[in-house]
Write a protein that holds these residues in place. Structure first.
Motif, mmCIF file in Angstrom:
data_model
loop_
_atom_site.group_PDB
_atom_site.id
_atom_site.type_symbol
_atom_site.label_atom_id
_atom_site.label_comp_id
_atom_site.label_asym_id
_atom_site.label_seq_id
_atom_site.Cartn_x
_atom_site.Cartn_y
_atom_site.Cartn_z
ATOM 1 N N PRO A 20 -82.931 -77.693 25.917
ATOM 2 C CA PRO A 20 -81.731 -77.487 26.478
ATOM 3 C C PRO A 20 -81.832 -76.138 27.408
ATOM 4 O O PRO A 20 -82.492 -75.268 27.046
ATOM 5 C CB PRO A 20 -80.636 -77.292 25.379
ATOM 6 N N ALA A 21 -80.871 -75.945 28.401
ATOM 7 C CA ALA A 21 -81.078 -74.913 29.056
ATOM 8 C C ALA A 21 -80.880 -73.557 28.605
ATOM 9 O O ALA A 21 -79.896 -73.521 27.673
ATOM 10 C CB ALA A 21 -80.431 -75.130 30.624
ATOM 11 N N LYS A 22 -81.555 -72.547 28.754
ATOM 12 C CA LYS A 22 -81.292 -71.295 28.013
ATOM 13 C C LYS A 22 -79.970 -70.577 28.598
ATOM 14 O O LYS A 22 -80.033 -70.445 29.740
ATOM 15 C CB LYS A 22 -82.540 -70.452 28.035
ATOM 16 N N THR A 23 -79.287 -69.907 27.730
ATOM 17 C CA THR A 23 -78.144 -69.552 28.193
ATOM 18 C C THR A 23 -78.625 -68.131 28.429
ATOM 19 O O THR A 23 -79.794 -67.423 28.468
ATOM 20 C CB THR A 23 -77.071 -69.139 26.944
ATOM 21 N N GLU A 24 -77.458 -67.237 29.419
ATOM 22 C CA GLU A 24 -77.892 -66.206 29.594
ATOM 23 C C GLU A 24 -78.084 -65.099 28.537
ATOM 24 O O GLU A 24 -78.911 -64.375 28.797
ATOM 25 C CB GLU A 24 -76.542 -65.477 30.763
ATOM 26 N N ALA A 25 -77.340 -65.243 27.507
ATOM 27 C CA ALA A 25 -77.420 -64.179 26.366
ATOM 28 C C ALA A 25 -79.141 -64.546 25.648
ATOM 29 O O ALA A 25 -79.393 -63.445 25.603
ATOM 30 C CB ALA A 25 -76.567 -64.629 25.108
ATOM 31 N N GLU A 26 -79.291 -65.850 25.767
ATOM 32 C CA GLU A 26 -80.863 -65.889 25.240
ATOM 33 C C GLU A 26 -81.725 -64.991 25.918
ATOM 34 O O GLU A 26 -83.063 -64.727 25.590
ATOM 35 C CB GLU A 26 -80.995 -67.428 24.773
ATOM 36 N N LEU A 27 -81.613 -65.351 27.488
ATOM 37 C CA LEU A 27 -82.473 -64.897 28.374
ATOM 38 C C LEU A 27 -82.635 -63.097 28.228
ATOM 39 O O LEU A 27 -83.433 -62.456 28.261
ATOM 40 C CB LEU A 27 -82.362 -65.318 29.863
ATOM 41 N N ALA A 28 -81.516 -62.694 27.920
ATOM 42 C CA ALA A 28 -81.263 -61.237 27.864
ATOM 43 C C ALA A 28 -81.941 -60.867 26.580
ATOM 44 O O ALA A 28 -82.566 -59.792 26.612
ATOM 45 C CB ALA A 28 -79.668 -60.855 28.010
ATOM 46 N N LEU A 29 -81.984 -61.573 25.560
ATOM 47 C CA LEU A 29 -82.522 -61.133 24.152
ATOM 48 C C LEU A 29 -84.237 -61.386 24.358
ATOM 49 O O LEU A 29 -84.742 -60.425 23.753
ATOM 50 C CB LEU A 29 -82.124 -62.080 23.344
ATOM 51 N N GLU A 30 -84.564 -62.422 25.334
ATOM 52 C CA GLU A 30 -85.772 -62.341 25.517
ATOM 53 C C GLU A 30 -86.599 -61.413 26.106
ATOM 54 O O GLU A 30 -87.408 -60.891 25.961
ATOM 55 C CB GLU A 30 -86.297 -63.637 26.151
ATOM 56 N N THR A 31 -85.777 -60.949 27.195
ATOM 57 C CA THR A 31 -86.195 -59.899 28.106
ATOM 58 C C THR A 31 -86.315 -58.666 27.163
ATOM 59 O O THR A 31 -87.235 -57.655 26.903
ATOM 60 C CB THR A 31 -85.197 -59.776 29.215
#
Length: 171
Positions: A20-31
């Motif tokens: 599933p497409a990553k949410t904005e929060a997940e992308l922020a956490l990965e960054t």
């Protein structure tokens, strides 16, 4: 007997093609995780470099620790070489040269924080700075210095060699 089985078709339930497409929060956490990992690796490298530089500094300090002391002793060596080279000196000149050389030596020692321990007669015996060679009967307070047999020396408040003394025996 015939059984009526439902006909199976290849049109099964649709399968998800990808995650599933990553949410904005997940992308922020990965960054944030990538930034923290980078900061950790940099801090670890800096700590290793600091430790390595400290080890090098300690090694240099040990290697050149006597440099100042050796520098202070060179004039004494020069004076002794001069005395040896002057074979025609009179005994008075030699004695004068010995006294001057001793003054140079004492100054060099003092510059390097090496000082004499030379207790006065009658002073209290200090086991931290004096070594009693013998106790003799004397007309003074017990456990006081009667005579100094050999001077002692301190280096930066640490006993290099204790003064060898005789002390007054208890009466």
């Amino acid at each position: 007997m015939s059984t009526d089985l439902p006909e199976q078709t290849d049109a099964a339930a649709p399968v998800a093609d990808a995650a599933p497409a990553k949410t904005e929060a997940e992308l922020a956490l990965e960054t944030r995780l990538a930034e923290m990992s980078d900061a950790y690796l940099r801090a670890k490298a800096e700590a290793e470099n600091t430790r390595r530089r400290a080890d090098e500094d300690v090694a240099k300090a040990r290697k050149f620790a006597v440099e100042g002391f050796a520098e202070a002793m060179l004039p004494v060596l020069d004076s002794l070489d001069g005395a040896i080279a002057n074979a025609s000196a009179t005994s008075e000149q030699l004695l004068e040269g010995v006294h001057a050389t001793r003054r140079q030596l004492v100054q060099g020692l003092e510059r390097n924080r090496v000082v004499e321990i030379n207790p006065a007669q009658g002073s209290k015996f200090d086991p931290h700075q004096h070594q009693a060679i013998s106790a003799i009967p004397a007309e003074q307070e017990p456990n006081t210095v009667v005579a100094v047999l050999q001077k002692g020396f301190l280096i930066a408040d640490r006993v290099l060699r204790p003064a060898l003394v005789t002390v007054a025996a208890p009466k």
